[in-house]
Design an enzyme around this catalytic site. Structure first.
Site, PDB file in Angstrom:
ATOM      1  N   LYS A  23       0.842  -1.209   0.000  1.00  0.00           N
ATOM      2  CA  LYS A  23       0.000   0.000   0.000  1.00  0.00           C
ATOM      3  C   LYS A  23       0.875   1.258   0.000  1.00  0.00           C
ATOM      4  CE  LYS A  23      -2.527   2.645   3.463  1.00  0.00           C
ATOM      5  NZ  LYS A  23      -1.398   3.431   3.977  1.00  0.00           N
ATOM      6  N   ASN A  24       1.839   1.318   0.892  1.00  0.00           N
ATOM      7  CA  ASN A  24       2.594   2.561   1.035  1.00  0.00           C
ATOM      8  C   ASN A  24       3.559   2.808  -0.118  1.00  0.00           C
ATOM      9  OD1 ASN A  24       1.210   3.191   3.313  1.00  0.00           O
ATOM     10  ND2 ASN A  24       2.830   2.626   4.761  1.00  0.00           N
ATOM     11  N   CYS A 118      -5.590   8.216   8.614  1.00  0.00           N
ATOM     12  CA  CYS A 118      -5.903   7.729   9.958  1.00  0.00           C
ATOM     13  C   CYS A 118      -5.566   8.773  11.013  1.00  0.00           C
ATOM     14  CB  CYS A 118      -5.106   6.454  10.253  1.00  0.00           C
ATOM     15  SG  CYS A 118      -5.665   5.046   9.286  1.00  0.00           S
ATOM     16  N   ARG A 123      -0.342  15.097  12.945  1.00  0.00           N
ATOM     17  CA  ARG A 123       0.530  14.613  11.861  1.00  0.00           C
ATOM     18  C   ARG A 123       0.899  15.800  10.960  1.00  0.00           C
ATOM     19  NH1 ARG A 123      -1.899   9.043   9.426  1.00  0.00           N
ATOM     20  NH2 ARG A 123       0.221   8.707   8.736  1.00  0.00           N
ATOM     21  N   PRO A 124       1.874  16.599  11.425  1.00  0.00           N
ATOM     22  CA  PRO A 124       2.235  17.796  10.655  1.00  0.00           C
ATOM     23  C   PRO A 124       2.941  17.420   9.346  1.00  0.00           C
ATOM     24  CG  PRO A 124       3.791  17.479  12.444  1.00  0.00           C
ATOM     25  CD  PRO A 124       2.752  16.402  12.584  1.00  0.00           C
ATOM     26  N   ASP A 307       3.297   0.539  12.209  1.00  0.00           N
ATOM     27  CA  ASP A 307       2.098  -0.018  11.556  1.00  0.00           C
ATOM     28  C   ASP A 307       1.835  -1.469  11.961  1.00  0.00           C
ATOM     29  OD1 ASP A 307       1.743   2.384  10.315  1.00  0.00           O
ATOM     30  OD2 ASP A 307       2.199   1.695   8.289  1.00  0.00           O
ATOM     31  N   ARG A 399      -8.968  -0.018   3.296  1.00  0.00           N
ATOM     32  CA  ARG A 399      -8.000   0.953   2.759  1.00  0.00           C
ATOM     33  C   ARG A 399      -6.666   0.277   2.472  1.00  0.00           C
ATOM     34  NH1 ARG A 399      -6.444   5.482   6.346  1.00  0.00           N
ATOM     35  NH2 ARG A 399      -4.957   5.514   4.634  1.00  0.00           N
TER      36      ARG A 399
END
Ligand code: UD1
Length: 430
Positions: A23-24, A118, A123-124, A307, A399
């Protein structure tokens, strides 16, 4: 009508499971096709909703996408005509931030709404913005939380990241690949998909060295071209099936993986008492009795992946003894704790640490997926538990996991989709 996943626990998982593309990796490779300004064929693309959202963005920008088969895409980015991605398209997933780097790298301009994804705490994306600015772009935030970047010319530079960031490392590569001169990225992320992205960009004609180490050098090239690429196997999907095999006392051959990418997961599974055998492109996991307690600390690759933290915690919830789980990447990644407590787990959260007191067994219960990996953890909990577990908000799980119900079913799990309406029908019939 809501679709849930129901699991009746207790069956040991047995057999083989084939792991899909990551996925990533797909999340950065698909936007990166923009830089080719031509046709790319991408194989081993996982059939998951994050990919659907990414393709929607590409098409909204003018790309032509053809599905050659379930996992192979042809993407022609020659006809791209836009560089703006609005909130309705970015809100589903974090990785929409890769359109900033890819559009900036191709057109010197990008306007992308703040990414969704998510909820793992704050999460900058300041490091992404810092990298673009160092390459010579002007970075602004407009109305409706649109980030806009523009540059007459991007110029190679030295970028040092204070924090190891997967997204910022990949975005810096995307923006630098066609810049003038050399860009050196220090304290770069080393995840397998960073290496996959660099190799993909090189196959398109880029000149990137050092991906997979702390320092990545990108020598800018004037243009790139299309190519054919196969996405690397999904380390996290593989890890999820490995933990599920151990958690159910099963015996599973997890195929189409790169065992080296799984070393931190294999090491923790062994420490918890499972047997892990490694082959060229597969690993076998054999679970035995109750797992032993062990402590886990999430770290950037090659450390234990954040993860995989919720899934590993679920395994340890039935360990003999108390395990300590430290989350060092995200602030809010213990949202699975409340759900698991409904199944009888005993977990206390103290800041960045979850203290997991092993219980004999979990009991099936109605729970929900609070985010993608927490959802995967609930699946594993359901497979281990006595009785039936029903998981809501499975859109999170979809997802990132291709055919998850079918894959677990093929391993002997008693798992199925359940519609709320079916339950009503049963009640009415009763
Ligand atoms: C990516 C992965 C996600 C994984 C995470 C860590 C994708 C699409 N997502 O997310 O699955 O959990 O890596 O392996 O690949 N940070 C900043 N400023 C920034 C960027 C990050 O402070 O500009 C911080 C984050 O808050 C976090 C840490 O850096 O504490 C690591 O985040 P990062 O590696 O960037 O994660 P993501 O790219 O969001």
């Amino acid at each position: 009508m809501q679709t849930k996943i129901a699991v009746r626990g207790g069956n040991p998982l047995l057999g083989n499971v084939r792991i899909s593309g990551a996925k990533n990796a797909a999340a950065c490779i698909l936007p990166a096709t923009i830089l080719a300004a031509g046709k790319c064929t991408i194989e081993n693309v996982p059939a998951i909703s994050d990919v659907t959202y990414t393709l929607r963005i590409l098409e909204s920008l003018g790309a032509k996408v053809r599905l050659l088969d379930k996992n192979t895409l042809e993407i022609d980015t020659a006809p791209l005509h836009g560089h703006t991605v609005t909130h309705d398209l970015t809100r589903h997933m974090r990785a929409s931030y890769y359109f900033l780097g890819a559009l900036l790298g191709r057109f010197g301009q990008a306007r992308v709404a703040m990414p969704g994804g998510c909820n793992l705490g704050v999460r900058p994306i300041d490091l992404h913005e810092k990298a673009f600015a160092m390459l010579g772009a002007t970075v602004d935030t407009e109305e409706n939380a649109i980030i806009s970047c523009s540059a007459e010319k991007l110029v190679g530079t030295q970028i040092y990241f204070d924090v190891v960031s997967v997204g910022a490392t990949a975005n810096a590569m995307l923006a630098a690949v066609r810049a003038d001169g050399r860009t050196q990225i220090e304290n770069a992320a080393k995840e397998p998909h960073i290496v996959d992205l660099a190799n993909f960009l090189n196959a398109m004609g880029a000149n990137i060295r050092g991906a997979g180490t702390d320092t990545i050098r990108v020598d800018g090239v004037p243009q790139l071209h299309g190519c054919t690429w196969s996405v690397v196997p999904d380390q996290i999907e593989a890890g999820t099936y490995m933990v599920a095999a151990a958690a159910t006392g099963g015996n599973v051959l997890v195929e189409n993986v790169t065992p080296k990418h799984l070393e931190s997961i294999s090491a923790k599974l062994r420490e918890s008492g499972a047997l892990v055998e490694e082959y060229d492109d597969a690993v076998r996991v054999i679970g035995h009795s109750r797992p032993h307690k062990c402590s886990v600390k999430t770290m950037p690759h090659p450390g234990f992946p954040t993860d995989m933290q919720p899934q590993m915690a679920v395994l340890l919830s039935v360990a003999t003894g108390t395990s300590y789980i430290t989350e060092s990447i995200f602030d809010n990644r213990f949202r699975w704790v409340d759900q698991l407590a409904r199944m009888g787990a005993v977990v206390k959260v103290d800041g960045k640490m979850a203290v997991v007191e092993g219980v004999e067994s979990l009991m099936g219960a109605p729970v929900q997926a609070d985010d993608l990996r927490a959802g995967a953890a609930m699946l594993i909990a359901g497979l281990m538990a006595l009785g039936q577990t029903e998981i809501e908000h499975i859109e999170y799980i979809e997802r990132g996991y291709e055919n998850v119900v079918e894959k677990f079913k093929a391993l002997g799990a008693d798992i199925f989709y359940l519609q709320d309406a079916d339950e009503d029908a049963v009640l009415l019939a009763g």
